[in-house]
Design a protein around this motif. Structure first.
Motif, mmCIF file in Angstrom:
data_model
loop_
_atom_site.group_PDB
_atom_site.id
_atom_site.type_symbol
_atom_site.label_atom_id
_atom_site.label_comp_id
_atom_site.label_asym_id
_atom_site.label_seq_id
_atom_site.Cartn_x
_atom_site.Cartn_y
_atom_site.Cartn_z
ATOM 1 N N ASP A 199 -36.630 42.120 -31.351
ATOM 2 C CA ASP A 199 -35.809 40.924 -31.580
ATOM 3 C C ASP A 199 -34.540 41.268 -32.355
ATOM 4 O OD1 ASP A 199 -37.059 38.842 -30.242
ATOM 5 O OD2 ASP A 199 -38.389 38.375 -31.914
ATOM 6 N N GLN A 259 -35.964 37.900 -27.099
ATOM 7 C CA GLN A 259 -36.873 38.497 -26.122
ATOM 8 C C GLN A 259 -37.089 37.624 -24.892
ATOM 9 O OE1 GLN A 259 -40.556 40.526 -27.283
ATOM 10 N NE2 GLN A 259 -39.788 40.458 -29.387
ATOM 11 N N GLY A 260 -37.362 36.344 -25.085
ATOM 12 C CA GLY A 260 -37.656 35.476 -23.956
ATOM 13 C C GLY A 260 -36.522 35.432 -22.952
ATOM 14 N N ARG A 261 -35.310 35.257 -23.434
ATOM 15 C CA ARG A 261 -34.149 35.181 -22.551
ATOM 16 C C ARG A 261 -33.884 36.530 -21.882
ATOM 17 N NH1 ARG A 261 -29.646 32.358 -25.991
ATOM 18 N NH2 ARG A 261 -28.642 32.217 -23.966
ATOM 19 N N TRP A 286 -36.153 38.822 -21.188
ATOM 20 C CA TRP A 286 -37.162 39.031 -20.150
ATOM 21 C C TRP A 286 -36.826 38.255 -18.886
ATOM 22 C CZ3 TRP A 286 -39.901 43.066 -19.878
ATOM 23 C CH2 TRP A 286 -40.447 43.672 -21.015
ATOM 24 N N ALA A 324 -43.561 35.506 -16.741
ATOM 25 C CA ALA A 324 -43.283 35.679 -18.166
ATOM 26 C C ALA A 324 -44.474 35.257 -19.033
ATOM 27 C CB ALA A 324 -42.041 34.878 -18.562
ATOM 28 N N VAL A 345 -45.363 32.090 -19.727
ATOM 29 C CA VAL A 345 -45.009 30.940 -20.564
ATOM 30 C C VAL A 345 -45.176 29.661 -19.745
ATOM 31 C CG1 VAL A 345 -43.389 32.263 -21.995
ATOM 32 C CG2 VAL A 345 -42.537 31.040 -19.980
ATOM 33 N N THR A 357 -41.388 25.729 -21.481
ATOM 34 C CA THR A 357 -40.753 26.819 -22.223
ATOM 35 C C THR A 357 -39.718 27.502 -21.354
ATOM 36 O OG1 THR A 357 -42.677 27.158 -23.631
ATOM 37 C CG2 THR A 357 -41.172 29.029 -23.392
ATOM 38 N N MET A 358 -40.051 27.743 -20.092
ATOM 39 C CA MET A 358 -39.110 28.388 -19.178
ATOM 40 C C MET A 358 -37.872 27.526 -19.004
ATOM 41 S SD MET A 358 -38.132 30.968 -17.470
ATOM 42 C CE MET A 358 -39.584 31.974 -17.706
ATOM 43 N N LEU A 385 -35.619 28.159 -21.862
ATOM 44 C CA LEU A 385 -34.969 29.470 -21.745
ATOM 45 C C LEU A 385 -33.850 29.417 -20.713
ATOM 46 C CD1 LEU A 385 -38.157 31.736 -21.772
ATOM 47 C CD2 LEU A 385 -36.430 31.605 -23.576
#
Length: 167
Positions: A46, A56-58, A60, A82, A84, A88-89, A92
Motif C-alpha cells: 500500500d 491495492q484494490g484499484r 488489482w 478480485a 470482493v 465494493t467493485m 473501486l
C-alpha cells in the motif's frame, strides 16, 4: 487492518497453553509469524502504491483488466476475480472512472449491461508502476534461493488447501 506488532514469545504462548490445552505453541507461533509478515507485506505494498496514487484494490482492478485480451471485462467478473462484493467493485470502478483510468461501456441493446475497459491512461499508470514493482519484488525475494522458493510455494499451497478450517 489491525496489525499486531508485538508478537508473543514462546513463554507467553505456553502460559496461554496452560489455560487452553489444545493450543499447539509451535503452530501458533508459526501462524502468528506468517500473519505478521503477510500484514507487513500488505502495508508495504500500500505504501509503495500510494507513491503512484493507487491503492491495492484499484491497482488489482487495472491488472485484471490488463490480463484480458481486449482489456475489457464485466464488473461482476472483476468482482469475482478480485474476491470482493459487487458493491465494493462498484466503488473501486467509480474511483478509477473519475480518474479516467477505466471507462464504462454501456451496451447499446441492453442498457443494463456494462463493460469496463482499461483506458490508455490506465495502461500508462500500470506502465509507470510495474517496472518499479517488479524491481522491488525481485529485491524482496532475492533473500531466498530457488529451492527455498519452491518449498515456500509448496508450503503456502498446503496452507491454502487447509483454509477450510476457518469456515
Amino acid at each position: 487492518m489491525l496489525q499486531v506488532k508485538d508478537l508473543p514469545d514462546k513463554a507467553i504462548l505456553e502460559k496461554f497453553a496452560s489455560r487452553y490445552p489444545n493450543a499447539d505453541v509451535d503452530a501458533v507461533m508459526q501462524f502468528l509469524h506468517l500473519l505478521g509478515v503477510a500484514s507487513e507485506l500488505s502495508i508495504g505494498l500500500d505504501e509503495f502504491l500510494s507513491r503512484y496514487q493507487l491503492l491495492q484494490g484499484r491497482w488489482w482492478v487495472l491488472i485484471l483488466l490488463m490480463r484480458e485480451d481486449n482489456f475489457v471485462s464485466s464488473p461482476s467478473k472483476l468482482a469475482e476475480k478480485a474476491g470482493v462484493s459487487r458493491a465494493t467493485m462498484t466503488g473501486l470502478l467509480d474511483g478509477l472512472s473519475r480518474e479516467k483510468l477505466i471507462e464504462r461501456i454501456v451496451d447499446e441493446k441492453d442498457k443494463r449491461q456494462t463493460q469496463i475497459k482499461l483506458t490508455s491512461k490506465g495502461q500508462k499508470q500500470l506502465d509507470d508502476v510495474m517496472p518499479d514493482y517488479y524491481q522491488r519484488l525481485g529485491k524482496l525475494m532475492s533473500v531466498i534461493d530457488k529451492n527455498e522458493g519452491e518449498t515456500l510455494m509448496r508450503v503456502l499451497g498446503k496452507l491454502k488447501q487447509n483454509l477450510t478450517i476457518f469456515d
